[in-house]
Design a protein around this motif. Structure first.
Motif, PDB file in Angstrom:
ATOM      1  N   ARG A  48       0.840  -1.188   0.000  1.00  0.00           N
ATOM      2  CA  ARG A  48       0.000   0.000   0.000  1.00  0.00           C
ATOM      3  C   ARG A  48       0.882   1.247   0.000  1.00  0.00           C
ATOM      4  NH1 ARG A  48      -4.888   1.129   4.347  1.00  0.00           N
ATOM      5  NH2 ARG A  48      -5.480   3.205   3.623  1.00  0.00           N
ATOM      6  N   MET A  49       0.571   2.186  -0.892  1.00  0.00           N
ATOM      7  CA  MET A  49       1.396   3.375  -1.049  1.00  0.00           C
ATOM      8  C   MET A  49       1.325   4.254   0.195  1.00  0.00           C
ATOM      9  SD  MET A  49       3.434   4.437  -3.456  1.00  0.00           S
ATOM     10  CE  MET A  49       2.749   3.698  -4.945  1.00  0.00           C
ATOM     11  N   VAL A  50       2.489   4.739   0.608  1.00  0.00           N
ATOM     12  CA  VAL A  50       2.609   5.627   1.764  1.00  0.00           C
ATOM     13  C   VAL A  50       3.338   6.886   1.318  1.00  0.00           C
ATOM     14  CG1 VAL A  50       3.633   5.947   4.045  1.00  0.00           C
ATOM     15  CG2 VAL A  50       2.599   3.751   3.445  1.00  0.00           C
ATOM     16  N   GLU A  51       2.744   8.046   1.591  1.00  0.00           N
ATOM     17  CA  GLU A  51       3.378   9.327   1.285  1.00  0.00           C
ATOM     18  C   GLU A  51       4.186   9.785   2.500  1.00  0.00           C
ATOM     19  OE1 GLU A  51       2.248  13.888  -0.170  1.00  0.00           O
ATOM     20  OE2 GLU A  51       0.677  12.411   0.269  1.00  0.00           O
ATOM     21  N   VAL A  52       5.460  10.066   2.260  1.00  0.00           N
ATOM     22  CA  VAL A  52       6.354  10.524   3.321  1.00  0.00           C
ATOM     23  C   VAL A  52       6.512  12.033   3.164  1.00  0.00           C
ATOM     24  CG1 VAL A  52       8.619  10.276   4.385  1.00  0.00           C
ATOM     25  CG2 VAL A  52       7.533   8.309   3.303  1.00  0.00           C
ATOM     26  N   GLN A  53       5.884  12.782   4.054  1.00  0.00           N
ATOM     27  CA  GLN A  53       5.923  14.241   4.010  1.00  0.00           C
ATOM     28  C   GLN A  53       6.932  14.744   5.040  1.00  0.00           C
ATOM     29  OE1 GLN A  53       1.922  14.953   5.162  1.00  0.00           O
ATOM     30  NE2 GLN A  53       1.030  14.289   3.212  1.00  0.00           N
ATOM     31  N   CYS A  54       7.842  15.574   4.598  1.00  0.00           N
ATOM     32  CA  CYS A  54       8.865  16.128   5.487  1.00  0.00           C
ATOM     33  C   CYS A  54       8.755  17.641   5.498  1.00  0.00           C
ATOM     34  CB  CYS A  54      10.256  15.703   5.037  1.00  0.00           C
ATOM     35  SG  CYS A  54      11.580  16.320   6.100  1.00  0.00           S
ATOM     36  N   ALA A  55       8.667  18.224   6.678  1.00  0.00           N
ATOM     37  CA  ALA A  55       8.573  19.677   6.847  1.00  0.00           C
ATOM     38  C   ALA A  55       9.708  20.153   7.740  1.00  0.00           C
ATOM     39  CB  ALA A  55       7.231  20.068   7.449  1.00  0.00           C
ATOM     40  N   VAL A  56      10.420  21.168   7.286  1.00  0.00           N
ATOM     41  CA  VAL A  56      11.479  21.817   8.063  1.00  0.00           C
ATOM     42  C   VAL A  56      10.974  23.199   8.432  1.00  0.00           C
ATOM     43  CG1 VAL A  56      13.895  22.543   8.117  1.00  0.00           C
ATOM     44  CG2 VAL A  56      13.230  20.504   6.825  1.00  0.00           C
ATOM     45  N   THR A  57      10.675  23.414   9.685  1.00  0.00           N
ATOM     46  CA  THR A  57      10.035  24.643  10.146  1.00  0.00           C
ATOM     47  C   THR A  57      10.859  25.306  11.233  1.00  0.00           C
ATOM     48  OG1 THR A  57       8.764  23.434  11.803  1.00  0.00           O
ATOM     49  CG2 THR A  57       7.750  23.695   9.626  1.00  0.00           C
ATOM     50  N   PRO A  58      10.659  26.612  11.436  1.00  0.00           N
ATOM     51  CA  PRO A  58      11.336  27.295  12.544  1.00  0.00           C
ATOM     52  C   PRO A  58      10.855  26.738  13.878  1.00  0.00           C
ATOM     53  CG  PRO A  58      10.467  28.866  10.954  1.00  0.00           C
ATOM     54  CD  PRO A  58       9.893  27.546  10.591  1.00  0.00           C
ATOM     55  N   GLY A  59      11.727  26.745  14.850  1.00  0.00           N
ATOM     56  CA  GLY A  59      11.383  26.236  16.166  1.00  0.00           C
ATOM     57  C   GLY A  59      12.581  25.597  16.824  1.00  0.00           C
ATOM     58  N   LEU A  60      12.346  25.020  17.983  1.00  0.00           N
ATOM     59  CA  LEU A  60      13.423  24.349  18.685  1.00  0.00           C
ATOM     60  C   LEU A  60      13.892  23.142  17.875  1.00  0.00           C
ATOM     61  CD1 LEU A  60      12.027  24.399  22.337  1.00  0.00           C
ATOM     62  CD2 LEU A  60      13.804  25.874  21.355  1.00  0.00           C
TER      63      LEU A  60
END
Length: 537
Positions: free
Chosen positions: A49-61
């Motif tokens: 089953r297809m899985v979407e890997v979402q990566c977010a680089v956001t400001p913060g600790l």
């Protein structure tokens, strides 16, 4: 009034500042949010089953978190990815990194998520092109130095990638296996560095080639078996129609020897069957160097095997021996010695050709269309037919010992054959029986007739699969045959299931003879191979 106006002014300035900063997170300066997607698969039985890997680089600790129902192996991927990137002199920014595995309600298990997580992170950091990363399915485990470690399931992953019109990126050791799916371009690499060079155009990698078709192993010859002509005939019938076979005989009579020669009688796997079997073996990590074998599997588990080992299960609901024997043979020696719970779980898979492994967090269905060959001694001491060697508890020990096999399970064996001891005269005589090649030719011809009768890709493949109205159409009985089977059913106490199994065996015997219709001799021989059990149910 002045205070209210000042407060309103301060509130307006704060809201304006928050709005400006929120807008700046996505479009300006060091505070922007970087998001990228990659794809991988989660396995549900033999399907991926297809899985979407979402990566977010956001400001913060600074933090690195993975969400989306990951198991322990997936959660530990952040340390493997972090260290592998560090070995390539790629330092992660002092920001918050969040990886989401979507759909979030689907459990994610296994170390093969490492590569997709690393590629989505590199795309979010604008090191890899996002379009190229999003156009491929990634599968592989990362070592701490960036080397790609082979994982199981490359073949089902390639099929899922082809259905999604994507390519597959995997360790080079898995490339030959995945490349059997011609509709999917497979890129195999030895390390993450090679993939970086490939996607950035520095050193493009060539697509992987499919592995070789493995040469079937040399099978033992049926001519080596001296005597036991009746048992060898039953072996031929079982091979021709995929019928379940029970061999009962004293120790040393040749039960295991006969069963070991069964693979030499079976025809090679068709392309469809080879793909079905290879997908299961891929999930179990049993494909050797990506090669697909046309030989039918022969599985012989020990009688101490657990239910999870035989039927399937465990923490990841892995396939068991009955699924690994799909399209082949499952030989269970010392059949009554298996735990009662294990034996009873065979009843439904033998009938339906599939098994559902139900766990608290997973319900997985595996195919298991196998030929069950069981061997058993007539009693605990093994010498019940020999009055001089039988124990003092005879004949009660025989009823007690074979009583471990329930009536419903015994009723599912199409052929039940007694294997008597071989006399010294037969052992001293030279081999005079037919070789496996001669018998295999007759079996192949009978299988070809069944294939022409049922058609390719249909519900039925062999006579053992046929049921309902179709069974009546392929095995109509004349008056003499119907009278014979009617009298035998009353005398032997055949159940409805037993009656239908006799018809299937008779149809197979007719196919071996090249006869169009099932005649009285075929029915008589089929009845002769069905021993009167303790009870029919």
């Amino acid at each position: 009034m002045a205070r209210s106006g000042a407060a309103l002014a301060r509130s307006t300035r704060v809201n304006h500042s928050l709005t400006t900063r929120a807008a700046g997170c996505r479009v300006t300066g060091e505070n922007r949010t970087l998001v990228a997607e990659a794809y991988t698969v989660a396995f549900e039985g033999v399907s991926a089953r297809m899985v979407e890997v979402q990566c977010a680089v956001t400001p913060g600790l600074p933090a690195f978190s993975i969400v989306g129902l990951p198991d322990k192996a997936v959660s530990e991927a952040r340390e493997r990815v972090r260290t592998a990137l560090s070995s390539l002199s790629i330092a992660l920014p002092s920001k918050r990194i969040t990886v989401n595995l979507s759909p979030a309600d689907l459990p994610k298990e296994g170390s093969h998520f490492d590569l997709a997580i690393a590629m989505s992170l590199l795309a979010a950091l604008e090191i890899l092109p996002r379009d190229a990363v999003a156009g491929a399915v990634a599968l592989g485990e990362l070592s701490l130095d960036g080397t790609l470690v082979p994982v199981a399931g490359a073949l089902p992953a390639a099929l899922a990638a082809a259905e999604g019109a994507r390519g597959l990126v995997c360790p080079r050791a898995c490339g030959a296996e995945a490349a059997w799916v011609e509709a999917c371009q497979v890129i195999g690499a030895d390390s993450l560095l090679q993939l970086l060079q490939h996607f950035t155009g520095q050193a493009p990698l060539s697509p992987c080639r499919a592995g070789e078709v493995q040469t079937p192993p040399a099978h033992r010859d049926l001519a080596d078996v001296k005597g036991q002509e009746r048992a060898k005939r039953a072996l031929e019938i079982a091979a021709a129609g995929r019928h379940h076979l029970m061999l009962v005989g004293t120790p040393g009579s040749g039960k295991s020897m006969l069963a070991a020669r069964l693979p030499g009688l079976l025809p090679p796997l068709s392309p469809v069957e080879a793909l079905e079997t290879s997908m299961i073996h891929s999930l179990a990590g049993l494909l050797d160097e990506g090669g697909i074998s046309r030989a039918r599997p022969f599985r012989a588990p020990h009688h101490t095997a657990s239910m999870a080992a035989i039927v399937g299960g465990g923490r990841r609901a892995a396939p068991g021996e009955i699924s690994l024997a799909h399209n082949g043979v499952l030989f269970m020696d010392e059949f009554p010695e298996f735990p009662r719970t294990v034996l009873e779980t065979l009843r439904q898979p033998v009938e339906t050709g599939e098994v559902m492994v139900a766990r608290a967090n997973a319900h997985v269905t595996y195919p298991c269309r196998f030929m069950l060959v069981a061997a058993a001694n007539p009693c605990r001491c093994g010498y019940l037919p020999d009055a001089a060697r039988a124990c003092a508890r005879a004949p009660g020990c025989g009823e007690e010992y074979l009583g471990r096999i329930s009536g419903p399970l015994m009723d599912r064996f199409d052929l039940r054959v007694e294997v008597p001891p071989v006399s010294m005269r037969d052992l001293d005589a030279p081999s005079s029986g037919e070789s496996s090649l001669v018998v295999a030719d007759r079996v192949a011809a009978a299988r070809a007739r069944q294939g022409a009768r049922y058609g390719a890709g249909g519900r039925f493949r062999t006579n053992a699969d046929v049921e309902g109205r179709m069974l009546e159409e392929i095995a109509p009985l004349d008056r003499e045959s119907r009278d014979l089977i009617g009298r035998a059913a009353e005398r032997m106490g055949l159940s409805a299931r037993g009656y239908h199994r006799v018809l299937r065996v008779a149809r197979t015997i007719a196919d071996l003879d090249g006869a169009e219709a099932v005649e009285r001799p075929h029915v008589a021989e089929a009845l002769g191979y069905r021993l009167v059990s303790r009870r029919e149910d």
